[in-house]
Design a protein around this motif. Structure first.
Motif, mmCIF file in Angstrom:
data_model
loop_
_atom_site.group_PDB
_atom_site.id
_atom_site.type_symbol
_atom_site.label_atom_id
_atom_site.label_comp_id
_atom_site.label_asym_id
_atom_site.label_seq_id
_atom_site.Cartn_x
_atom_site.Cartn_y
_atom_site.Cartn_z
ATOM 1 N N ILE A 158 0.851 -1.188 0.000
ATOM 2 C CA ILE A 158 0.000 0.000 0.000
ATOM 3 C C ILE A 158 0.885 1.236 0.000
ATOM 4 O O ILE A 158 1.912 1.283 0.682
ATOM 5 N N GLY A 159 0.468 2.234 -0.759
ATOM 6 C CA GLY A 159 1.193 3.497 -0.787
ATOM 7 C C GLY A 159 2.155 3.596 -1.950
ATOM 8 O O GLY A 159 2.245 2.698 -2.797
ATOM 9 N N ASP A 160 2.889 4.689 -1.988
ATOM 10 C CA ASP A 160 3.872 4.962 -3.041
ATOM 11 C C ASP A 160 5.270 4.865 -2.470
ATOM 12 O O ASP A 160 5.567 5.462 -1.420
ATOM 13 N N PHE A 161 6.136 4.131 -3.172
ATOM 14 C CA PHE A 161 7.501 3.971 -2.686
ATOM 15 C C PHE A 161 8.413 3.613 -3.847
ATOM 16 O O PHE A 161 8.113 2.699 -4.618
ATOM 17 N N GLY A 170 -7.750 3.522 -1.557
ATOM 18 C CA GLY A 170 -8.986 4.002 -0.977
ATOM 19 C C GLY A 170 -9.105 3.744 0.509
ATOM 20 O O GLY A 170 -10.207 3.732 1.062
ATOM 21 N N ILE A 171 -7.976 3.571 1.193
ATOM 22 C CA ILE A 171 -7.990 3.274 2.615
ATOM 23 C C ILE A 171 -7.972 4.574 3.405
ATOM 24 O O ILE A 171 -7.184 5.478 3.132
ATOM 25 N N ALA A 172 -8.851 4.675 4.406
ATOM 26 C CA ALA A 172 -9.029 5.929 5.137
ATOM 27 C C ALA A 172 -7.736 6.408 5.800
ATOM 28 O O ALA A 172 -7.465 7.602 5.852
ATOM 29 N N ALA A 173 -6.928 5.475 6.299
ATOM 30 C CA ALA A 173 -5.714 5.850 7.013
ATOM 31 C C ALA A 173 -4.588 6.297 6.085
ATOM 32 O O ALA A 173 -3.540 6.741 6.555
ATOM 33 N N GLU A 174 -4.794 6.180 4.769
ATOM 34 C CA GLU A 174 -3.761 6.530 3.786
ATOM 35 C C GLU A 174 -2.404 5.942 4.180
ATOM 36 O O GLU A 174 -1.401 6.649 4.264
ATOM 37 N N PRO A 175 -2.359 4.647 4.420
ATOM 38 C CA PRO A 175 -1.133 4.068 4.965
ATOM 39 C C PRO A 175 -0.058 3.791 3.927
ATOM 40 O O PRO A 175 -0.308 3.769 2.722
ATOM 41 N N LEU A 176 1.128 3.588 4.456
ATOM 42 C CA LEU A 176 2.233 2.975 3.727
ATOM 43 C C LEU A 176 2.441 1.616 4.365
ATOM 44 O O LEU A 176 2.522 1.502 5.592
#
Length: 303
Positions: A158-161, A170-176
């Motif tokens: 999840i996330g950009d890396f 679309g996850i509320a916590a905007e996690p990595l």
């Protein structure tokens, strides 16, 4: 650039959940603000099918999201909305419980009887507590892996890396959420958003995370140069490391390399009313959830 200090280090503790599944809990049910927006993290691994075969029979969730990441074996799931599926090695599932869902998860070992995976709970903000439930099942082949020139390998869940974007969105916590492997003896810096709460969970190998105030770092080995470390510094497999503020972490891999999950999320900073699998904002909302459960009003929507 500033290196995040490793502010705490703890071992995951053995516990049982579901119908007698033996697992290790890194955190959960205590100090929910400490890891905000994350609530709980479990490491379920075992080579004995008797320790996990009864699984997690039908149970409710409301007000949270869960991510399940399987390393070996399988997890079959089904729910009150008619969803069914099986997660295999390397697969990921993110479930948004939202307004309410009943589901079950049944693990099965690989050919050698081995089962290993992780489950992370993320809180939902008040505005999304009663959102419609949904699932995202992601197969292993759809999760990008990026390998740096020095051999460091990162699965971007999840996330950009490093120019890759994880398939869960679309996850509320905007996690990595990263699965990081650093080769033996290598020192590596990894960028993390300054404003997100961040932790690492070591599940293979050993090493240390550099602390800007103590260059030797928080050691993740039981012995260094034959000398036993102070109990505060002991670690290794199944170790949780929490970081302070900064925009990078720095890890020094040990002689066998190190593999860990690196997780970061934007804090919600809202009140938490929590009992078992249900997490709301107020005691009244929590009571309403259990009233709904008793009176067959818990599942609010259907496909």
């Amino acid at each position: 650039m500033s290196i995040r200090p490793a502010t705490s280090l703890s071992m995951a503790q053995p516990t049982m959940e579901g119908a007698g599944v033996h697992l290790h809990r890194a955190f959960g049910f205590h100090e929910p603000r400490r890891f905000d927006p994350f609530l709980l993290f479990d490491d379920f691994r075992n080579d004995d099918p008797a320790a996990y075969a009864n699984g997690f029979p039908w149970h409710p969730h409301r007000g949270i999201e869960t991510i399940t990441y399987v390393l070996s074996g399988e997890v079959s799931h089904s729910d009150s909305l008619g969803n069914t599926g099986t997660l295999g090695a390397g697969d990921v599932q993110w479930m948004t419980a939202g307004s309410g869902i009943m589901h079950q998860e049944m693990p099965k070992g690989n050919a050698q009887g081995q089962m290993h995976g992780f489950q992370l709970w993320a809180n939902l903000p008040a505005s999304l507590k009663m959102t419609e439930p949904r699932y995202q099942d992601v197969s292993s082949g759809d999760i990008p892996t990026v390998v740096d020139d020095d051999g460091t390998s990162v699965r971007v869940i999840i996330g950009d890396f490093w120019g890759k974007t994880g398939p869960v969105d679309g996850i509320a916590a905007e996690p990595l959420y990263l699965d990081v492997s650093v080769p033996a003896g290598l020192r590596k810096r990894l960028k993390v958003d300054t404003y997100r709460n961040t932790f690492a969970y070591v599940f293979a190998g050993a090493g240390r995370f550099t602390d800007a105030s103590a260059p030797r770092g928080v050691l993740l080995e039981k012995e260094v140069a034959g000398q036993e470390l102070n109990i505060r510094d002991l670690s290794g497999n199944q170790t949780l490391v929490q970081f302070g503020s900064g925009d990078e972490i720095e890890v020094q891999a040990g002689p066998d390399g190190i593999r860990f999950l690196l997780v970061a999320g934007a804090p919600i900073e809202e009140p938490v009313a929590w009992h078992g699998p249900i997490v709301m904002n107020t005691p009244a909302e929590l009571q309403q959830a259990f009233d709904d459960l008793r009176n067959n009003r818990f599942v609010k929507s259907a496909h």
